[in-house]
Design an enzyme around this catalytic site. Structure first.
Site, PDB file in Angstrom:
ATOM      1  CB  CYS A  64      24.516  33.484  21.440  1.00  0.00           C
ATOM      2  SG  CYS A  64      23.564  31.958  21.373  1.00  0.00           S
ATOM      3  CG  ASP A  98      19.498  27.099  18.783  1.00  0.00           C
ATOM      4  OD1 ASP A  98      20.099  28.177  18.616  1.00  0.00           O
ATOM      5  OD2 ASP A  98      19.531  26.471  19.850  1.00  0.00           O
ATOM      6  CE1 TYR A 105      18.826  29.981  23.224  1.00  0.00           C
ATOM      7  CE2 TYR A 105      19.446  32.224  22.645  1.00  0.00           C
ATOM      8  CZ  TYR A 105      18.853  31.016  22.310  1.00  0.00           C
ATOM      9  OH  TYR A 105      18.288  30.850  21.071  1.00  0.00           O
ATOM     10  CD  GLU A 134      21.099  35.424  20.303  1.00  0.00           C
ATOM     11  OE1 GLU A 134      20.049  34.840  20.684  1.00  0.00           O
ATOM     12  OE2 GLU A 134      22.068  34.808  19.847  1.00  0.00           O
ATOM     13  CE1 TYR A 140      21.047  27.446  26.335  1.00  0.00           C
ATOM     14  CE2 TYR A 140      18.733  26.958  25.979  1.00  0.00           C
ATOM     15  CZ  TYR A 140      20.041  26.918  25.546  1.00  0.00           C
ATOM     16  OH  TYR A 140      20.341  26.347  24.329  1.00  0.00           O
TER      17      TYR A 140
END
Length: 230
Positions: free
Chosen positions: A135, A44, A139, A204, A163
């Site tokens: 993305c 990541d 999240y 993802e 998040y």
């Protein structure tokens, strides 16, 4: 046209698959192996460094001063918030300088980053943004879904809190507004924009799977050869 509502509806399968993936659920209930989380965080960090570069490149491509400022501010947020979380997490996971030096992106991470650059270099600002929006949006939705989770693992709770924050929710609303505006610009091909968005949603999901299996290039070759034999 509300582009975001339409593509969100069309990609529901990938969003549900991501939320239900054992990697994500392992974060929620605290059962995920730390070695898998370590693998994920290294991959990541690689992804986010390129995401940050793409935001800076989008700032150079944008025509509106407000958009230029926003892209640069978002890149700075990633540097200060998300990558800082990675740096502190690396310490807790005992990531060594040697591991960082010898890091290689896994196939799924490499393919995802390559897809985003391809959208940027071959398309408009709308194409590029359609490729990078899934993305943070995904999240944020995962964070909201896991708000009541109690993993009992400090690292996993920090990940959820980042998040699930109201600041993140406000950020995503702003980004969806931008995406809808970009999609309405003359000359854009809605089919292409949708394709970029869908591919990123697929990647993802692949990112979770990559982290769950600790995917490497040798493993990928074996799986492809086995599929060919079958």
């Amino acid at each position: 046209m509300d582009f975001c509502k339409e593509v969100r509806k069309q990609t529901e399968y990938y969003w549900e698959a991501s939320l239900k993936h054992p990697f994500v659920q392992g974060i929620a209930d605290g059962t995920l192996e730390l070695e898998k989380f370590k693998f994920y965080m290294l991959q990541d960090a690689y992804y986010l460094k390129h995401y940050m570069k793409l935001l800076a490149m989008l700032a150079a491509k944008a025509n509106e001063d407000e958009d230029v400022a926003y892209f640069l501010e978002t890149a700075n947020f990633i540097r200060e918030a998300e990558l800082e979380l990675h740096r502190s997490t690396f310490k807790e996971l005992h990531v060594t300088p040697e591991e960082i030096r010898n890091f290689q992106p896994a196939p799924a991470a490499y393919n995802y980053v390559s897809h985003m650059y391809q959208a940027f270099y071959t398309g408009s600002i709308a194409d590029a943004y359609a490729a990078i929006l899934p993305c943070p949006w995904l999240y944020q939705e995962i964070g909201v879904a896991l708000r009541k989770a109690t993993p009992g693992v400090k690292l996993y709770q920090q990940w959820i809190d980042l998040y699930a924050s109201t600041e993140m929710e406000e950020t995503i609303e702003k980004q969806k507004e931008m995406m809808n505006r970009f999609a309405q610009m003359p000359g854009n091909n809605e089919r292409e924009l949708t394709a970029h968005f869908k591919r990123s949603c697929y990647y993802e999901w692949q990112f979770w799977e990559m982290s769950w299996t600790c995917q490497d290039w040798q493993q990928e070759v074996y799986m492809n050869e086995h599929a060919t034999i079958l």
